[in-house]
Structures are given as structure tokens and as C-alpha cells.
Design a protein around this motif. Structure first.
Motif, short mmCIF file in Angstrom:
data_model
loop_
_atom_site.label_atom_id
_atom_site.label_comp_id
_atom_site.label_asym_id
_atom_site.label_seq_id
_atom_site.Cartn_x
_atom_site.Cartn_y
_atom_site.Cartn_z
N MET A 1 28.07 7.18 -5.95
CA MET A 1 28.80 6.12 -6.65
C MET A 1 30.20 5.94 -6.06
O MET A 1 30.78 6.88 -5.53
N VAL A 2 30.74 4.72 -6.17
CA VAL A 2 32.07 4.46 -5.65
C VAL A 2 33.11 5.21 -6.46
O VAL A 2 33.03 5.30 -7.68
N ALA A 3 34.08 5.78 -5.75
CA ALA A 3 35.19 6.43 -6.44
C ALA A 3 36.10 5.37 -7.03
O ALA A 3 36.28 4.30 -6.47
N VAL A 4 36.67 5.66 -8.19
CA VAL A 4 37.56 4.71 -8.84
C VAL A 4 38.92 5.35 -9.05
O VAL A 4 39.06 6.57 -9.18
N VAL A 5 39.94 4.51 -9.07
CA VAL A 5 41.29 4.97 -9.33
C VAL A 5 41.43 5.16 -10.84
O VAL A 5 40.88 4.37 -11.61
N PRO A 6 42.13 6.18 -11.30
CA PRO A 6 42.30 6.38 -12.73
C PRO A 6 42.93 5.18 -13.40
O PRO A 6 43.46 4.27 -12.75
N ASP A 7 42.92 5.19 -14.73
CA ASP A 7 43.48 4.10 -15.51
C ASP A 7 44.92 3.82 -15.10
O ASP A 7 45.55 4.61 -14.40
N ALA A 8 45.43 2.69 -15.56
CA ALA A 8 46.80 2.28 -15.22
C ALA A 8 47.78 3.42 -15.49
O ALA A 8 47.62 4.17 -16.44
N PRO A 9 48.81 3.55 -14.65
CA PRO A 9 49.77 4.64 -14.83
C PRO A 9 50.49 4.55 -16.16
O PRO A 9 50.71 3.46 -16.70
N ALA A 10 50.85 5.70 -16.68
CA ALA A 10 51.57 5.73 -17.96
C ALA A 10 52.93 5.07 -17.82
O ALA A 10 53.56 5.11 -16.76
N ALA A 11 53.38 4.47 -18.91
CA ALA A 11 54.70 3.85 -18.92
C ALA A 11 55.77 4.93 -18.80
O ALA A 11 55.72 5.94 -19.51
N GLU A 12 56.72 4.73 -17.91
CA GLU A 12 57.84 5.67 -17.79
C GLU A 12 58.78 5.53 -18.98
O GLU A 12 59.39 6.51 -19.42
N ILE A 13 58.91 4.30 -19.47
CA ILE A 13 59.64 4.05 -20.71
C ILE A 13 58.79 3.11 -21.56
O ILE A 13 58.66 1.93 -21.23
N PRO A 14 58.16 3.61 -22.62
CA PRO A 14 57.36 2.72 -23.48
C PRO A 14 58.29 1.92 -24.41
O PRO A 14 58.81 2.45 -25.40
N ALA A 15 58.53 0.68 -24.07
CA ALA A 15 59.45 -0.17 -24.84
C ALA A 15 58.80 -0.56 -26.16
O ALA A 15 57.98 -1.47 -26.21
N ASP A 16 59.17 0.15 -27.23
CA ASP A 16 58.56 -0.12 -28.53
C ASP A 16 59.33 -1.22 -29.26
O ASP A 16 60.34 -1.75 -28.77
N ARG A 17 58.85 -1.56 -30.45
CA ARG A 17 59.41 -2.70 -31.19
C ARG A 17 60.90 -2.49 -31.49
O ARG A 17 61.71 -3.41 -31.34
N SER A 18 61.28 -1.29 -31.90
CA SER A 18 62.69 -1.07 -32.25
C SER A 18 63.60 -1.22 -31.03
O SER A 18 64.71 -1.77 -31.14
N LEU A 19 63.14 -0.75 -29.88
CA LEU A 19 63.94 -0.90 -28.66
C LEU A 19 64.08 -2.37 -28.30
O LEU A 19 65.18 -2.84 -27.97
N VAL A 20 62.99 -3.12 -28.37
CA VAL A 20 63.06 -4.54 -28.02
C VAL A 20 64.01 -5.27 -28.96
O VAL A 20 64.81 -6.11 -28.52
N ARG A 21 63.97 -4.94 -30.24
CA ARG A 21 64.88 -5.60 -31.17
C ARG A 21 66.34 -5.27 -30.86
O ARG A 21 67.22 -6.14 -30.97
N ARG A 22 66.63 -4.05 -30.46
CA ARG A 22 68.00 -3.71 -30.09
C ARG A 22 68.45 -4.51 -28.87
O ARG A 22 69.58 -5.03 -28.83
N LEU A 23 67.57 -4.63 -27.88
CA LEU A 23 67.92 -5.40 -26.70
C LEU A 23 68.19 -6.86 -27.06
O LEU A 23 69.15 -7.47 -26.57
N LEU A 24 67.34 -7.41 -27.90
CA LEU A 24 67.52 -8.81 -28.30
C LEU A 24 68.82 -8.99 -29.08
O LEU A 24 69.54 -9.98 -28.89
N ALA A 25 69.14 -8.04 -29.95
CA ALA A 25 70.35 -8.15 -30.75
C ALA A 25 71.60 -8.15 -29.87
O ALA A 25 72.58 -8.85 -30.15
N HIS A 26 71.56 -7.39 -28.78
CA HIS A 26 72.75 -7.24 -27.94
C HIS A 26 72.87 -8.30 -26.85
O HIS A 26 73.99 -8.60 -26.41
N GLN A 27 71.73 -8.86 -26.40
CA GLN A 27 71.80 -9.70 -25.20
C GLN A 27 71.16 -11.08 -25.33
O GLN A 27 71.22 -11.85 -24.36
N ALA A 28 70.53 -11.39 -26.42
CA ALA A 28 69.78 -12.66 -26.52
C ALA A 28 70.50 -13.69 -27.36
O ALA A 28 69.88 -14.38 -28.18
N SER A 29 71.79 -13.85 -27.14
CA SER A 29 72.55 -14.83 -27.93
C SER A 29 72.09 -16.26 -27.68
O SER A 29 72.35 -17.15 -28.49
N ALA A 30 71.41 -16.49 -26.54
CA ALA A 30 70.92 -17.84 -26.25
C ALA A 30 69.83 -18.27 -27.22
O ALA A 30 69.51 -19.46 -27.30
#
Length: 305
Positions: A1-30
């Protein structure tokens, strides 16, 4: 059988909902009230995590350090290229309206762009994509213009095919004897070999999307609505993007697309067919965790004959 590459690499920083909201609060004034709008994770690939913000916006954040320059490239170049593509084709392009900068919360650039309603082009069968031919050809005609000297450089896309020969041959060898019909693997090898025999692109480097396949377009109401994910934007041989003739279409759609481009350079189309074989073989090896991309790979290989 053909060899396959493992699943997508793990996130080095998993940007969760709370992090995204902080970024938006600080930088998304537009975007007034951005940090309070509903936020829903809608996609996660190898390089980026995509959130839908309210009903009108999408937030795109790198998952890995290697993807950060891709976001920077979109932020720098899409404000110029996006309107040009849209004016020529009627297709939306996700031009950043917020160009998020690295901060104490998140060390990489990130973006907010307009949301385009619709579905991934992967959800549309090849037989239903024929209406894409003209707008996609017009979009590429607007994009494929001489790029400035400081364009983003990509060592894998739009380069002379000989530079990628070893990697493509490796993928084809890994597919040989696997689950795919051997005739499909042979057809891919023949397309690649034929492409290598063509003259290299002799013109100045032109802008190319660099990852143009049905997973990076949005379809709506039986038509094409947007081209997305310009992270691999670079410059070089337009044949790389024109591989969409095989990646996206069946025989009838491909004929319409080729006609709509107005390009009659047989060597260019042979190189485009070779690039389609290269992309399809790569996806066939690496999409063990994405059935939709595995199907795209096999469907493309069937178009090469």
C-alpha cells in the motif's frame, strides 16, 4: 500500500475564541463592536485557522510560524490585486480590512476580511463547474501580469518544472502499487514527463495565485463567487495557475476555460497539465486525513488521460 503522510501538523498556537476576541478588541477598530460579534470556527487547514465573525466578516490566523509570511503577503498585495481581479471577473477576493499585527497576545500577523457566502468549490461536482470557466479565466487574465521585483518568492510554485522533478517523482513512486488505478499513476507520470520536455517560461515573472484549486474558491447559486486563500501568492510561470483546467474541470468545462483565456501556447498548456499532475499526486499522497482532497486528487488524475 502507498505510504501516507500523517495528519496535518499540530497548531503551534491554537488561537481559541478568547484569544481572537482579545485581538479584535485591541486591533479591529475598523469594525465597530467587532469583539462582541458572534464568533464561530469554520475551518482549519495546515497553515491557518478560519473564524466567521458575525455575518459579514472572516478572521484568518496562522497556526504555525511558517505560515505567518503568507498572511503578510496577503496584507501587502491583495489591496492592489484584489480590486483588479474583482473588476475583471466579478469574483470576490478577501482583501484584508484589518491587518492584524504581532502583539503580546499573538506573535504573528492575522487578518479580517469580508465573508463571502457560499460553499467550498469542492462541494460542487466537476459536471457542475462549467459556469466557472469564463469568470475564472477573466480573473487569471487580470492577475497574470508582470510582478514587481519584490514579489513574494516561493521555491515550489511557478518555478521551472525541473526544479520540482525529484519531489514529483518521489510522490509518483509512492503512489505506484497503492490503492489508485495504476493507469492513473502512469498518466500522471506521462503528463509530467511531457511537461518537462517543453520550453521553460521565458517571460518576466507574472503574479500567480499559487494554490488555485476547487478548495480555494467559493461557489454560490451554481456559479463561482470568490477566489480565496492567496497565502501562496508569488510570481513566475502562469502555467502553475492554469493547471486549474484539470484540477477544477471536466473535459467540457476545460474546453470552455481554455477558450476563455485566449491562450494558444501549446507549450504553456502542456506545462499546466504537468503541474496538474504534480499537484494531484501530492494531494493523493498527503490527504489521508481529508477525504475531499483525496477525491480531488483522484478526479484530477482521471482528467489527465
Amino acid at each position: 500500500m502507498v505510504a501516507v503522510v500523517p495528519d496535518a501538523p499540530a497548531a503551534e498556537i491554537p488561537a481559541d475564541r478568547s484569544l481572537v476576541r482579545r485581538l479584535l478588541a485591541h486591533q479591529a477598530s475598523a469594525i465597530p463592536g467587532a469583539a462582541r460579534l458572534p464568533l464561530r470556527l469554520v475551518d482549519e487547514g495546515w497553515d491557518n485557522r478560519i473564524w466567521r465573525l458575525g455575518t459579514a466578516w472572516t478572521v484568518r490566523l496562522p497556526r504555525r510560524a511558517i505560515a505567518a509570511p503568507l498572511i503578510e503577503g496577503e496584507q501587502r498585495w491583495l489591496p492592489t490585486l484584489g480590486p483588479r481581479i474583482a473588476a475583471a471577473s466579478g469574483l470576490a477576493v478577501p482583501v484584508p480590512v484589518v491587518a492584524g499585527r504581532p502583539s503580546a497576545d499573538f506573535p504573528w500577523p492575522w487578518s479580517v476580511a469580508a465573508w463571502t457566502a457560499g460553499a467550498s468549490g469542492l462541494a460542487v461536482p466537476r459536471t457542475g463547474r462549467r459556469t466557472w470557466a469564463v469568470p475564472l479565466a477573466r480573473a487569471l487574465g487580470a492577475l497574470h501580469r508582470i510582478a514587481p521585483a519584490d514579489h513574494p518568492v516561493n521555491p515550489f510554485r511557478g518555478v521551472p518544472l525541473a526544479m520540482r522533478d525529484a519531489g514529483v517523482r518521489e510522490n509518483l513512486d509512492r503512489l505506484a502499487g497503492g490503492r489508485l488505478d495504476p493507469a492513473l499513476v502512469r498518466a500522471a507520470g506521462e503528463a509530467w514527463t511531457a511537461a518537462l520536455a517543453q520550453p521553460e517560461w521565458s517571460g518576466a515573472p507574472v503574479w500567480i495565485h499559487g494554490d488555485l484549486h476547487p478548495g480555494n474558491v467559493i461557489a454560490r447559486d451554481e456559479g463561482l463567487a470568490a477566489i480565496i486563500d492567496f497565502g501562496d501568492l508569488t510570481a513566475g510561470d502562469p502555467a502553475y495557475d492554469l493547471a486549474a483546467a484539470w484540477l477544477a474541470f471536466d473535459r467540457g468545462g476545460r474546453a470552455d476555460f481554455v477558450s476563455a483565456t485566449g491562450i494558444t501556447d501549446d507549450a504553456l498548456w502542456a506545462r499546466a497539465r504537468g503541474w496538474a499532475a504534480a499537484v494531484a499526486s501530492m494531494l493523493a499522497v498527503r490527504s489521508d486525513d481529508r477525504a475531499d482532497y483525496a477525491a480531488l486528487a483522484e478526479g484530477t488524475l482521471r482528467q489527465l488521460g
